[in-house]
Motif scaffolding. Structure first.
Motif, mmCIF file in Angstrom:
data_model
loop_
_atom_site.group_PDB
_atom_site.id
_atom_site.type_symbol
_atom_site.label_atom_id
_atom_site.label_comp_id
_atom_site.label_asym_id
_atom_site.label_seq_id
_atom_site.Cartn_x
_atom_site.Cartn_y
_atom_site.Cartn_z
ATOM 1 N N GLY A 1 0.842 -1.203 0.000
ATOM 2 C CA GLY A 1 0.000 0.000 0.000
ATOM 3 C C GLY A 1 0.864 1.235 0.000
ATOM 4 N N PHE A 2 0.820 1.992 1.092
ATOM 5 C CA PHE A 2 1.601 3.226 1.207
ATOM 6 C C PHE A 2 2.298 3.279 2.555
ATOM 7 N N VAL A 3 3.431 4.005 2.597
ATOM 8 C CA VAL A 3 4.094 4.317 3.857
ATOM 9 C C VAL A 3 4.234 5.831 3.952
ATOM 10 N N ALA B 1 19.608 3.958 11.784
ATOM 11 C CA ALA B 1 18.591 3.678 12.806
ATOM 12 C C ALA B 1 17.583 2.643 12.306
ATOM 13 N N LEU B 2 17.155 2.773 11.066
ATOM 14 C CA LEU B 2 16.217 1.805 10.499
ATOM 15 C C LEU B 2 16.831 0.408 10.457
ATOM 16 N N ARG C 1 14.468 1.589 2.709
ATOM 17 C CA ARG C 1 14.785 2.897 2.134
ATOM 18 C C ARG C 1 13.525 3.707 1.856
ATOM 19 N N SER C 2 12.381 3.044 1.674
ATOM 20 C CA SER C 2 11.136 3.806 1.504
ATOM 21 C C SER C 2 10.748 4.490 2.816
ATOM 22 N N ILE D 1 10.758 9.546 6.168
ATOM 23 C CA ILE D 1 11.215 10.293 7.349
ATOM 24 C C ILE D 1 11.923 11.574 6.928
ATOM 25 N N LEU D 2 12.806 11.496 5.949
ATOM 26 C CA LEU D 2 13.519 12.684 5.489
ATOM 27 C C LEU D 2 12.572 13.669 4.816
#
Length: 361
Positions: A265-267, A315-316, A334-335, A340-341
């Protein structure tokens, strides 16, 4: 010596509001023990509501203008995944397990694959060809007919929630969906169906619940006994239910990224920055599943750091990369890093840092 048969409790309710069913399902799932490592709870849902996944950002997942006209309640469940229809015509089922291997050995990342098998057996016993092709739903034939999601606590307890479409689809009506068009169609392009559309016998909600309990008995030799909630459990459930209703402005203090397309779906991500532009708090959101403590551990690792790809990526990796199976529904961490960025950049634009940094900061 043969394998020890797991023992469990079950309790089925009559028509129940979504927030009450969700709360009682989660409460009973928390009651599992080494003596009774399995619990099954179920209830047909009543009236109308929308059920958010545990990690979804309400203002992105839902088209809130439509809710103002319909006055639909929004509630949030314990398991991850996408927003669903949680009203009349849908049966809610909670399966609580002492750990992911309470029924059969379960390797990392296979909570649904292993633990939906009793549901498949039970629904097939009703004459409905039910399959699990992966992802977050069971199919009646080839069409999605029951949504399924998971949650796991740090002590290993597992909650698997089912939303079984009896005579109304579990799928969120398109007019209520707030996400952009995904790169891949939802449900692999299949149109969700219902049991009544698939089963000419028109089984009742009670028959479905009994079949599901029978399916776990047949597939895993679970020895169920009827055991209603205690007064203490009902009190805990009532207190929990009062906090499940979602207000559209409940996360307004956060600066949120755009929705990023992902496997399931989406993040998205929400951040709060301090006066020096460092992370004060971070949360990742979307339609994925994750172990419950991961979000807080990620926020703790990033707190006090300046937004950078190196620090966010590290951190991830520290939180999610080992052991495997801590998060499902994303192809790449990376998604989450990009979200976050993205959120941090929007937060800086919304509240630019002062030109000088004096004692007043």
């Amino acid at each position: 010596m043969g394998a020890v048969m797991p023992t469990g409790r079950f309790h089925f309710d009559g028509p129940t509001f979504a927030h009450e069913a969700l709360a009682l399902g989660a409460t009973l799932a928390a009651s599992v023990s080494s003596e009774r490592p399995v619990v099954l709870y179920g209830a047909p849902l009543r009236l109308a509501s929308v059920v958010l996944g545990a990690y979804q950002h309400v203002r992105q997942a839902l088209q809130l203008d439509a809710f103002e006209a319909l006055a639909l309640p929004i509630v949030r469940r314990t398991t991850g995944g996408s927003a669903l229809w949680g009203g009349q015509g849908v049966i809610y089922v909670a399966l609580g397990l002492l750990d992911a291997s309470a029924l059969m050995k379960c390797p990392p990342g296979r909570i649904l694959n292993r633990n939906v098998r009793g549901a498949l057996t039970g629904l097939r016993g009703l004459g409905v060809p039910t399959n699990y092709f992966g992802r977050d739903f069971l199919s009646f034939g080839a069409e999605p007919g029951a949504y399924v999601g998971w949650d796991q606590t740090d002590d290993g307890k597992v909650l698997v929630e089912f939303f079984v479409a009896l005579d109304a689809s579990f799928a969120l009506p398109s007019a209520l969906n707030g996400y952009p068009e995904p790169a891949e169609p939802a449900f692999r392009g299949k149109t969700p169906t219902t049991l009544h559309a698939s089963d000419k016998t028109r089984c009742s909600a009670d028959q479905v619940l009994a079949a599901l309990a029978g399916g776990y008995t047949k597939a895993f030799d679970v020895q169920f006994t009827a055991d209603p909630p205690s007064n203490d459990e009902l009190a805990l459930s009532d207190a929990f239910a009062s906090g499940l209703r979602v207000k559209p402005d409940s996360d307004a203090r956060w600066c949120w990224s755009s929705a990023h397309d992902e496997a399931i779906g989406f993040v998205t991500a929400g951040v709060r920055l301090d006066a020096a532009g460092r992370f004060e708090s971070v949360q990742v959101g979307g339609d994925f599943f994750q172990h419950r403590g991961c979000g807080e551990r990620l926020s703790q690792r990033l707190r006090g750091t300046l937004p950078s790809a190196d620090d966010v990526g590290a951190a991830l990796d520290a939180v999610y990369a080992s052991p495997p199976g801590l998060i499902e529904g994303v192809r790449s961490l990376r998604s989450l890093e990009a979200a976050i960025l993205d959120a941090a950049g929007k937060a800086r634009e919304a509240e630019p840092l002062p030109a000088t940094r004096g004692d007043d900061l």
